[in-house]
Scaffold this active site. Structure first.
Site, PDB file in Angstrom:
ATOM      1  N   ASP A   1       0.348  -3.569  11.911  1.00 52.67           N
ATOM      2  CA  ASP A   1       0.842  -3.889  10.567  1.00 52.67           C
ATOM      3  C   ASP A   1       1.207  -5.373  10.522  1.00 52.67           C
ATOM      4  O   ASP A   1       2.167  -5.814  11.168  1.00 52.67           O
ATOM      5  CB  ASP A   1       2.063  -3.022  10.248  1.00 52.67           C
ATOM      6  CG  ASP A   1       2.518  -3.219   8.812  1.00 52.67           C
ATOM      7  OD1 ASP A   1       2.504  -2.239   8.057  1.00 52.67           O
ATOM      8  OD2 ASP A   1       2.875  -4.358   8.442  1.00 52.67           O
TER       9      ASP A   1
ATOM     10  N   ASP B   1       4.835  -6.325   9.419  1.00 55.63           N
ATOM     11  CA  ASP B   1       5.830  -5.994  10.445  1.00 55.63           C
ATOM     12  C   ASP B   1       5.754  -6.957  11.620  1.00 55.63           C
ATOM     13  O   ASP B   1       6.775  -7.353  12.180  1.00 55.63           O
ATOM     14  CB  ASP B   1       5.615  -4.565  10.951  1.00 55.63           C
ATOM     15  CG  ASP B   1       6.109  -3.526   9.955  1.00 55.63           C
ATOM     16  OD1 ASP B   1       6.900  -3.874   9.069  1.00 55.63           O
ATOM     17  OD2 ASP B   1       5.687  -2.359  10.077  1.00 55.63           O
TER      18      ASP B   1
ATOM     19  N   THR C   1      -1.400   7.437  -0.281  1.00 53.67           N
ATOM     20  CA  THR C   1      -2.705   7.291  -0.945  1.00 53.67           C
ATOM     21  C   THR C   1      -3.470   6.059  -0.467  1.00 53.67           C
ATOM     22  O   THR C   1      -4.675   5.949  -0.673  1.00 53.67           O
ATOM     23  CB  THR C   1      -2.516   7.136  -2.473  1.00 53.67           C
ATOM     24  OG1 THR C   1      -1.812   5.909  -2.710  1.00 53.67           O
ATOM     25  CG2 THR C   1      -1.731   8.298  -3.060  1.00 53.67           C
TER      26      THR C   1
ATOM     27  N   ARG D   1       0.844  -1.196   0.000  1.00 56.01           N
ATOM     28  CA  ARG D   1       0.000   0.000   0.000  1.00 56.01           C
ATOM     29  C   ARG D   1       0.877   1.243   0.000  1.00 56.01           C
ATOM     30  O   ARG D   1       1.778   1.355   0.832  1.00 56.01           O
ATOM     31  CB  ARG D   1      -0.872   0.037   1.256  1.00 56.01           C
ATOM     32  CG  ARG D   1      -1.899  -1.039   1.295  1.00 56.01           C
ATOM     33  CD  ARG D   1      -3.032  -0.709   2.235  1.00 56.01           C
ATOM     34  NE  ARG D   1      -2.621  -0.175   3.537  1.00 56.01           N
ATOM     35  CZ  ARG D   1      -3.472   0.219   4.453  1.00 56.01           C
ATOM     36  NH1 ARG D   1      -4.773   0.165   4.220  1.00 56.01           N
ATOM     37  NH2 ARG D   1      -3.050   0.666   5.609  1.00 56.01           N
TER      38      ARG D   1
END
Ligand code: PRP
Ligand code: URA
Length: 209
Positions: free
Chosen positions: A200, A203, A108, A104
């Site tokens: 995340d 991560d 945006t 991603r």
């Protein structure tokens, strides 16, 4: 119309809650990911067709049920989806594995494509896309677009945690896709992260933060 299935099994709920906890280590997160996806795969493959085969047990001949075809493709969305492949292969070891690389854009939140390698006969396979998070839905829609562009037809999307926004986007873009999720969360925050979510996923799987 594809179906949407939310897993309510207590083992899945418990393990996903442990994955959400911020103190869960990278190692434990990875182990839990493998366990949860194995349980989800068990349910998501419920409708695979069976055929009758003649076999012989040590006692007698009989007709028994076996999978009609083993034409399955598992397609993780890189990178976080990779952490879920081994668990799926433990139940469907003959599946072929394709890879779709998307990340991603941090500003945006749109998916940026960087890799796509799928089994050549993807058009004949039951496809299971796997990605732990369905947030805006952009990555999931892009992955299904890739697969359909190569002829894929029977497509399932497995994820751990989905935001209502992402479910709606995926269903509107691809109403034929079956969606399997372990938990439907509240909403997205201003950074398009799922709330409460688990942070995340990449991560947390790979310890990169
Ligand atoms: C995460 C996740 C999904 C995507 C979901 O990947 O694994 O692929 O975000 O978000 P969306 O529904 O808004 O598209 P990310 O882009 O963080 O890449 P990574 O797996 O390489 O960390
Ligand atoms: N990607 C993630 O890894 N987590 C989110 O909450 C949203 C997108």
């Amino acid at each position: 119309m594809g179906k949407i299935h939310v897993f309510e099994h207590p083992l899945i709920q418990h393990k996903v809650s442990m994955m959400r906890m911020k103190q869960t280590s990278t190692k434990d997160f990875r182990d839990l990911a493998r366990e949860v996806i194995t349980l989800m795969t068990f349910e998501a493959t419920r409708d695979l067709p069976l055929k009758d085969v003649e076999i012989e047990t040590p006692i007698t001949k009989c007709t028994a049920k076996m999978l009609e075809g083993e034409d399955i493709a598992i397609v993780p969305i890189l990178r976080a989806g990779l952490g879920f492949v081994d668990g799926m292969l433990s139940l469907i070891p003959n599946a072929k594995v394709g890879h779709i690389g998307l990340y991603r854009d941090p500003d945006t939140h749109e998916p940026v494509e960087y890799y796509c390698k799928l089994p050549a006969d993807i058009d004949k396979r039951e496809v299971f896309i796997v990605d732990p998070m369905l947030a805006t839905g952009g990555s999931a829609v892009a992955a299904v677009n890739f697969i359909k562009a190569r002829g894929g037809q029977n497509i399932n999307f497995l994820c751990l945690i989905a935001a209502p926004e992402g479910i709606e986007v995926l269903q509107n873009a691809h109403p034929d896709v079956n969606i399997y999720i372990a938990a439907k969360d509240w909403n997205l925050n201003e950074d398009a992260y799922i709330v409460p979510g688990l942070g995340d996923a990449g991560d947390r799987l790979y310890g990169t933060k």
